[in-house]
Design a protein around this motif. Structure first.
Motif, short mmCIF file in Angstrom:
data_model
loop_
_atom_site.label_atom_id
_atom_site.label_comp_id
_atom_site.label_asym_id
_atom_site.label_seq_id
_atom_site.Cartn_x
_atom_site.Cartn_y
_atom_site.Cartn_z
N GLN A 28 -1.20 20.48 7.75
CA GLN A 28 -0.12 20.61 6.78
C GLN A 28 0.53 19.27 6.51
OE1 GLN A 28 2.52 23.46 8.47
NE2 GLN A 28 1.36 25.18 7.72
N LEU A 29 0.30 18.30 7.35
CA LEU A 29 0.91 16.99 7.20
C LEU A 29 0.08 16.12 6.27
CD1 LEU A 29 2.01 16.34 10.85
CD2 LEU A 29 3.38 17.13 8.96
N ARG A 30 -0.05 16.54 5.06
CA ARG A 30 -0.86 15.83 4.07
C ARG A 30 0.05 14.96 3.22
NH1 ARG A 30 -4.83 13.06 3.08
NH2 ARG A 30 -5.63 13.12 1.00
N ALA A 31 -0.09 13.67 3.32
CA ALA A 31 0.71 12.73 2.55
C ALA A 31 0.01 12.39 1.26
CB ALA A 31 0.94 11.44 3.36
N SER A 32 0.78 12.19 0.23
CA SER A 32 0.18 11.71 -1.00
C SER A 32 -0.09 10.22 -0.85
CB SER A 32 1.11 11.98 -2.18
OG SER A 32 2.32 11.28 -2.02
N ILE A 33 -1.05 9.71 -1.58
CA ILE A 33 -1.41 8.31 -1.46
C ILE A 33 -0.30 7.40 -1.96
CG2 ILE A 33 -3.05 6.55 -2.23
CD1 ILE A 33 -4.13 8.54 -0.15
N ALA A 34 0.38 7.76 -3.03
CA ALA A 34 1.43 6.90 -3.57
C ALA A 34 2.63 7.72 -3.99
CB ALA A 34 0.90 6.10 -4.75
N PRO A 35 3.41 8.23 -3.03
CA PRO A 35 4.59 9.00 -3.40
C PRO A 35 5.58 8.10 -4.14
CG PRO A 35 4.59 8.59 -1.06
CD PRO A 35 3.27 8.10 -1.59
N THR A 36 6.40 8.72 -4.97
CA THR A 36 7.33 7.95 -5.79
C THR A 36 8.50 7.40 -5.00
OG1 THR A 36 8.50 9.96 -6.38
CG2 THR A 36 6.75 9.23 -7.88
N GLY A 37 8.72 7.84 -3.78
CA GLY A 37 9.89 7.44 -3.02
C GLY A 37 9.72 6.22 -2.14
N HIS A 38 8.69 5.44 -2.34
CA HIS A 38 8.56 4.23 -1.53
C HIS A 38 8.26 3.03 -2.40
CE1 HIS A 38 4.21 5.18 -1.61
NE2 HIS A 38 4.05 3.89 -1.40
N MET A 39 8.55 1.86 -1.86
CA MET A 39 8.36 0.62 -2.60
C MET A 39 7.34 -0.25 -1.89
SD MET A 39 12.40 -0.25 -3.19
CE MET A 39 12.08 -1.86 -2.62
N ARG A 40 6.61 -1.04 -2.64
CA ARG A 40 5.65 -1.98 -2.05
C ARG A 40 6.37 -3.22 -1.54
NH1 ARG A 40 1.09 0.31 -1.06
NH2 ARG A 40 0.17 1.42 -2.76
N VAL A 41 5.94 -3.67 -0.38
CA VAL A 41 6.44 -4.91 0.20
C VAL A 41 5.23 -5.77 0.47
CG1 VAL A 41 7.65 -5.92 2.16
CG2 VAL A 41 8.34 -3.67 1.30
N GLN A 42 5.25 -7.04 0.13
CA GLN A 42 4.08 -7.90 0.28
C GLN A 42 4.36 -8.99 1.32
OE1 GLN A 42 1.06 -7.43 -0.21
NE2 GLN A 42 0.42 -8.26 -2.13
N PRO A 43 4.12 -8.72 2.62
CA PRO A 43 4.32 -9.75 3.63
C PRO A 43 3.18 -10.77 3.58
CG PRO A 43 3.43 -7.80 4.65
CD PRO A 43 3.66 -7.47 3.18
N ASP A 44 3.41 -11.92 4.19
CA ASP A 44 2.42 -12.98 4.19
C ASP A 44 1.34 -12.78 5.25
OD1 ASP A 44 3.79 -14.25 2.18
OD2 ASP A 44 4.98 -15.46 3.56
N ASP A 45 1.56 -11.88 6.21
CA ASP A 45 0.69 -11.82 7.38
C ASP A 45 -0.22 -10.60 7.47
OD1 ASP A 45 2.72 -10.02 7.76
OD2 ASP A 45 3.08 -10.56 9.85
N GLY A 46 -0.60 -9.99 6.38
CA GLY A 46 -1.51 -8.87 6.51
C GLY A 46 -1.55 -8.01 5.27
N PRO A 47 -2.08 -6.79 5.41
CA PRO A 47 -2.19 -5.91 4.25
C PRO A 47 -0.81 -5.56 3.72
CG PRO A 47 -2.87 -4.76 6.26
CD PRO A 47 -2.59 -6.19 6.62
N SER A 48 -0.76 -5.19 2.46
CA SER A 48 0.53 -4.89 1.84
C SER A 48 1.17 -3.68 2.50
CB SER A 48 0.38 -4.67 0.35
OG SER A 48 -0.42 -3.54 0.09
N ALA A 49 2.46 -3.80 2.74
CA ALA A 49 3.22 -2.73 3.38
C ALA A 49 4.06 -2.02 2.32
CB ALA A 49 4.11 -3.30 4.47
N SER A 50 4.50 -0.85 2.66
CA SER A 50 5.39 -0.06 1.80
C SER A 50 6.58 0.38 2.63
CB SER A 50 4.66 1.17 1.26
OG SER A 50 3.56 0.80 0.47
#
Length: 113
Positions: A28-50
Motif C-alpha cells: 500500500q506504500l506506493r509513492a508517485s514518481i513526482a508528487p506535486t508536494g516536493h521540490m527539486r534540490v541540486q546538490p554538488d555531491d551526488g544525484p539530485s535530491a528532492s
C-alpha cells in the motif's frame, strides 16, 4: 516475417512484460514518481535530491515512514535512526526518491515550521 520469428518476438515481449509486473511493488506504500508536494534540490555531491513534507509515522510499530497527507502518499525512509527522532512530528525530508522501492534515501530530516 516467418511464424518462428513472430513467435520468438511474442515470447520475448511477454517475458519482458512479466518481469515488469513481477518487479512492481504490491504494498500500500506506493509513492508517485513526482508528487506535486516536493521540490527539486541540486546538490554538488551526488544525484539530485528532492524535499518531501509530511509526518513521521510508524508502520506496524516496526518501521518509520513519511506520510504526505496533501498528496496522499507514503514513503519508506532508509535512515530509521534519524526518522525515529522525529516520530509524530511534521517534517521536511531532503533525499533521493528510489521510485522502484518507494524509498527516500534520506540526506536530512528537519522539523517543519
Amino acid at each position: 516475417m516467418s511464424k518462428t520469428s513472430v513467435l520468438r518476438f511474442t515470447l520475448l515481449f511477454l517475458s519482458g512484460v512479466a518481469l515488469l509486473i513481477a518487479g512492481a511493488p504490491s504494498s500500500q506504500l506506493r509513492a508517485s514518481i513526482a508528487p506535486t508536494g516536493h521540490m527539486r534540490v541540486q546538490p554538488d555531491d551526488g544525484p539530485s535530491a528532492s524535499t518531501f513534507t509530511g509526518k513521521i509515522l510508524s508502520q506496524n510499530g516496526v518501521r518509520y515512514i513519511l506520510r504526505d497527507d496533501v498528496n496522499e502518499v507514503w514513503y519508506h525512509l532508509d535512515d530509521q535512526a534519524q526518522a525515529q527522532k522525529y516520530f509524530g512530528k511534521n517534517v521536511v525530508v531532503t533525499g533521493v526518491l528510489d521510485g522502484r522501492s518507494d524509498m527516500i534515501r534520506v540526506r536530512n530530516i528537519a522539523e517543519a515550521n
